[in-house]
Design an enzyme around this catalytic site. Structure first.
Site, mmCIF file in Angstrom:
data_model
loop_
_atom_site.group_PDB
_atom_site.id
_atom_site.type_symbol
_atom_site.label_atom_id
_atom_site.label_comp_id
_atom_site.label_asym_id
_atom_site.label_seq_id
_atom_site.Cartn_x
_atom_site.Cartn_y
_atom_site.Cartn_z
ATOM 1 N N GLU A 288 0.829 -1.205 0.000
ATOM 2 C CA GLU A 288 0.000 0.000 0.000
ATOM 3 C C GLU A 288 0.863 1.255 0.000
ATOM 4 O O GLU A 288 0.749 2.098 0.899
ATOM 5 C CB GLU A 288 -0.906 0.005 1.239
ATOM 6 C CG GLU A 288 -1.808 -1.198 1.364
ATOM 7 C CD GLU A 288 -2.399 -1.342 2.777
ATOM 8 O OE1 GLU A 288 -2.211 -0.440 3.615
ATOM 9 O OE2 GLU A 288 -3.049 -2.359 3.021
ATOM 10 N N GLY A 290 2.155 4.933 -0.814
ATOM 11 C CA GLY A 290 1.612 6.208 -1.277
ATOM 12 C C GLY A 290 2.766 7.123 -1.632
ATOM 13 O O GLY A 290 3.115 7.328 -2.788
ATOM 14 N N ARG A 327 2.543 20.487 5.148
ATOM 15 C CA ARG A 327 3.514 19.592 5.801
ATOM 16 C C ARG A 327 4.556 20.327 6.660
ATOM 17 O O ARG A 327 4.835 19.895 7.773
ATOM 18 C CB ARG A 327 4.194 18.690 4.781
ATOM 19 C CG ARG A 327 3.205 17.810 3.984
ATOM 20 C CD ARG A 327 3.873 16.693 3.193
ATOM 21 N NE ARG A 327 4.434 15.683 4.066
ATOM 22 C CZ ARG A 327 5.685 15.592 4.409
ATOM 23 N NH1 ARG A 327 6.570 16.431 3.906
ATOM 24 N NH2 ARG A 327 6.105 14.663 5.237
ATOM 25 N N CYS A 358 -2.357 34.664 7.850
ATOM 26 C CA CYS A 358 -2.197 35.483 9.055
ATOM 27 C C CYS A 358 -1.909 34.658 10.291
ATOM 28 O O CYS A 358 -2.673 34.682 11.255
ATOM 29 C CB CYS A 358 -3.447 36.315 9.267
ATOM 30 S SG CYS A 358 -3.816 37.243 7.779
HETATM 31 N N1 LLP Z 1 -1.519 2.104 4.364
HETATM 32 C C1 LLP Z 1 -2.072 2.643 5.470
HETATM 33 C C2 LLP Z 1 -2.968 1.828 6.290
HETATM 34 C C3 LLP Z 1 -1.797 3.977 5.817
HETATM 35 O O1 LLP Z 1 -2.330 4.494 6.916
HETATM 36 C C4 LLP Z 1 -0.916 4.749 5.013
HETATM 37 C C5 LLP Z 1 -0.603 6.139 5.346
HETATM 38 C C6 LLP Z 1 -0.374 4.147 3.869
HETATM 39 C C7 LLP Z 1 -0.692 2.829 3.586
HETATM 40 C C8 LLP Z 1 0.549 4.878 2.953
HETATM 41 O O2 LLP Z 1 1.741 5.258 3.569
HETATM 42 P P1 LLP Z 1 2.951 5.848 2.696
HETATM 43 O O3 LLP Z 1 3.406 4.761 1.764
HETATM 44 O O4 LLP Z 1 2.446 7.032 1.959
HETATM 45 O O5 LLP Z 1 3.974 6.201 3.701
HETATM 46 N N2 LLP Z 1 0.254 13.152 5.922
HETATM 47 C C9 LLP Z 1 1.485 12.521 6.346
HETATM 48 C C10 LLP Z 1 1.504 11.036 6.031
HETATM 49 C C11 LLP Z 1 0.336 10.265 6.615
HETATM 50 C C12 LLP Z 1 0.330 8.801 6.284
HETATM 51 C C13 LLP Z 1 -0.938 8.151 6.682
HETATM 52 N N3 LLP Z 1 -1.064 6.769 6.349
HETATM 53 C C14 LLP Z 1 2.659 13.264 5.721
HETATM 54 O O6 LLP Z 1 2.442 14.239 5.008
HETATM 55 O O7 LLP Z 1 3.816 12.927 5.973
#
Ligand code: LLP
Length: 435
Positions: A288, A290, A327, A358
């Site tokens: 999974e 991202g 971020r 602001c």
């Molecule tokens: N699977 C699950 C169950 C998750 O909760 C997440 C991310 C992913 C996969 C994907 O994770 P990645 O491969 O993207 O690391 N907004 C934060 C990141 C939050 C991630 C939440 N869950 C940031 O900007 O660093």
């Protein structure tokens, strides 16, 4: 690796001079490289060749319809976390039937939507959720495919707000309770036990926590396969990217110059250590990812409004703000900032890079050193392809920025800058306030 680099001193995305993008669509604007995304996807897939791997792209990182279609064309399915994301997959022509539905707070309406759409698996986070899904599946006369999310209690050694696999985090069911939870799930008549899931956190730059958590959970997976005939094991996402030297890391030479021990995690290294731990399971392996797929494939272009000389400090005021890219304000995250035009003759400037919102938190960087910039210059925040636009808000009644997708020498607007009318479309002044 990515496809942002200077050609004739002009920053290009693939073969597109980014100055042409700002000329046509203004700033702030997100720009994504299709080729970078495709290459990242293929590298990751190849790194686990030999296993039956399904990549469920964690669309929370970037859910623009064009990006989703690109992934769908590449053969990916999706890791979705809301009814809205499910409908986005459908709108983009993606395959919900191979996608998984995660999240600790799935509502009845969302579960119903996912059952009707035929998701591949519900990633269940609690015992009460098992009961709710069972009940709704029964009402619809279906069996719901489920996997329970296991919390392996492993420290992912990443930012506290994005670590998820420790016992104090709200996610998943503790490993020690897992067998009992599956036992309970097996008694529900409308649940089909399909898999096991885990995810320990985001922006992991070393393989050690992945190895530790997989090793911890594998015995359970083997047992569940024997007992219930489960068919998949999802090891989540979390592979980190380079933020500090983001532009340079686009070059192979940057990676080659790093000794093995200092090299940030690559998909090849990830695959090399994990595949041997997974191959003997004889299960489908779900990933999974991202951030890894889209993070370095995007930049946020912004224009300098003012160079303000404060007391003993410079402020570079840009037209992007924390509502566009949250971020830095939210996680103290570092995003490299580079000019669209390289000019070796320019002296260095040390400044705080701030937006127009602001509050003091609207700050992208403190005491950042960069080539002198002034009103009208355009700069690019690197590594903004993941958790950039998807976390944008309309704070200060600022419309969300535009998004552009590049492929080779073509570029197209894939999301128009939000207009004021759209921002107030749902609002109204009630009759009792009208005189
Ligand atoms: N699977 C699950 C169950 C998750 O909760 C997440 C991310 C992913 C996969 C994907 O994770 P990645 O491969 O993207 O690391 N907004 C934060 C990141 C939050 C991630 C939440 N869950 C940031 O900007 O660093």
């Amino acid at each position: 690796m990515h496809h942002f680099r200077y050609q004739d001193s002009k920053l290009h995305c693939e073969s597109v001079d980014l100055a042409n993008v700002t000329r046509e669509f203004g700033t702030p604007t997100y720009v994504y490289s299709a080729q970078t995304i495709s290459e990242n996807y293929r590298r990751l897939k190849t790194s686990l060749a030999g296993l039956d791997v399904q990549i469920c792209y964690a669309m929370k990182a970037n859910s623009n319809l064009a990006i989703l279609r690109l992934f769908s064309n590449l053969g990916a399915s999706f890791d979705l976390v809301s009814g809205g994301e499910l409908q986005r997959v459908q709108a983009a022509g993606g395959d919900v039937g191979r996608s998984v539905f995660a999240g600790v707070g799935k509502t009845e309406a969302e579960i119903k939507l996912a059952l009707e759409a035929g998701v591949y698996g519900f990633h269940v986070e609690s015992e009460p959720e098992l009961a709710r899904i069972n009940h709704l599946a029964g009402k619809l006369g279906r069996k719901a495919p489920i996997a329970i999310r296991i919390n392996p209690d492993v420290d992912a050694k990443t930012h506290a707000k994005i670590t998820t696999g420790k016992s104090e985090n709200k996610f998943g069911i503790p490993l020690a309770h897992a067998a009992a939870a599956y036992e309970a799930a097996s008694k529900f008549p409308h649940l089909d036990l399909k898999g096991v899931q885990m995810h320990i956190g985001s922006q992991l730059t070393s393989a050690a926590p992945f190895i530790e958590s997989v090793k911890k959970v594998v015995p359970l997976v083997q047992e569940l396969k024997k007992r219930y005939g489960i068919e998949y094991f999802s090891i989540g996402g979390g592979i980190g990217i380079v933020y500090q030297d983001a532009l340079a890391s686009g070059e192979k030479t940057w990676w080659d110059a790093k000794p093995e021990s200092e090299r940030p995690l690559t998909p090849e290294a990830y695959g090399a250590v994990l595949a041997p731990l997974l191959v003997s399971l004889g299960l489908k392996i779900l990933l999974e990812p991202g951030r890894f797929l889209v993070g370095n494939a995007g930049v946020l272009l912004t224009r300098v409004e003012y160079l303000k000389q404060g007391q003993g400090k410079n402020f570079l005021v840009v037209d992007a703000a924390m509502n566009d890219l949250v971020r830095p304000a939210m996680y103290e995250a570092y995003h490299e900032l580079v000019p669209l035009t390289q000019d070796a003759a320019r002296a260095e400037l040390k400044a705080d890079i701030v937006g127009p919102i602001c509050e003091s938190g609207d700050c992208f960087a403190k005491d950042r050193v960069l080539p002198t910039a002034g009103e009208g210059d355009v700069l690019a925040f690197m590594s903004a392809g993941a958790y950039g636009y998807t976390m944008a808000s309309r704070y200060n009644t600022r419309g969300k920025p535009a998004e552009v997708l590049v492929s080779g020498d073509r570029f197209e607007l894939v999301n128009a800058r939000e207009k004021f009318e759209a921002l107030i479309a749902g609002e109204k002044i009630p009759g009792f306030l009208k005189t």
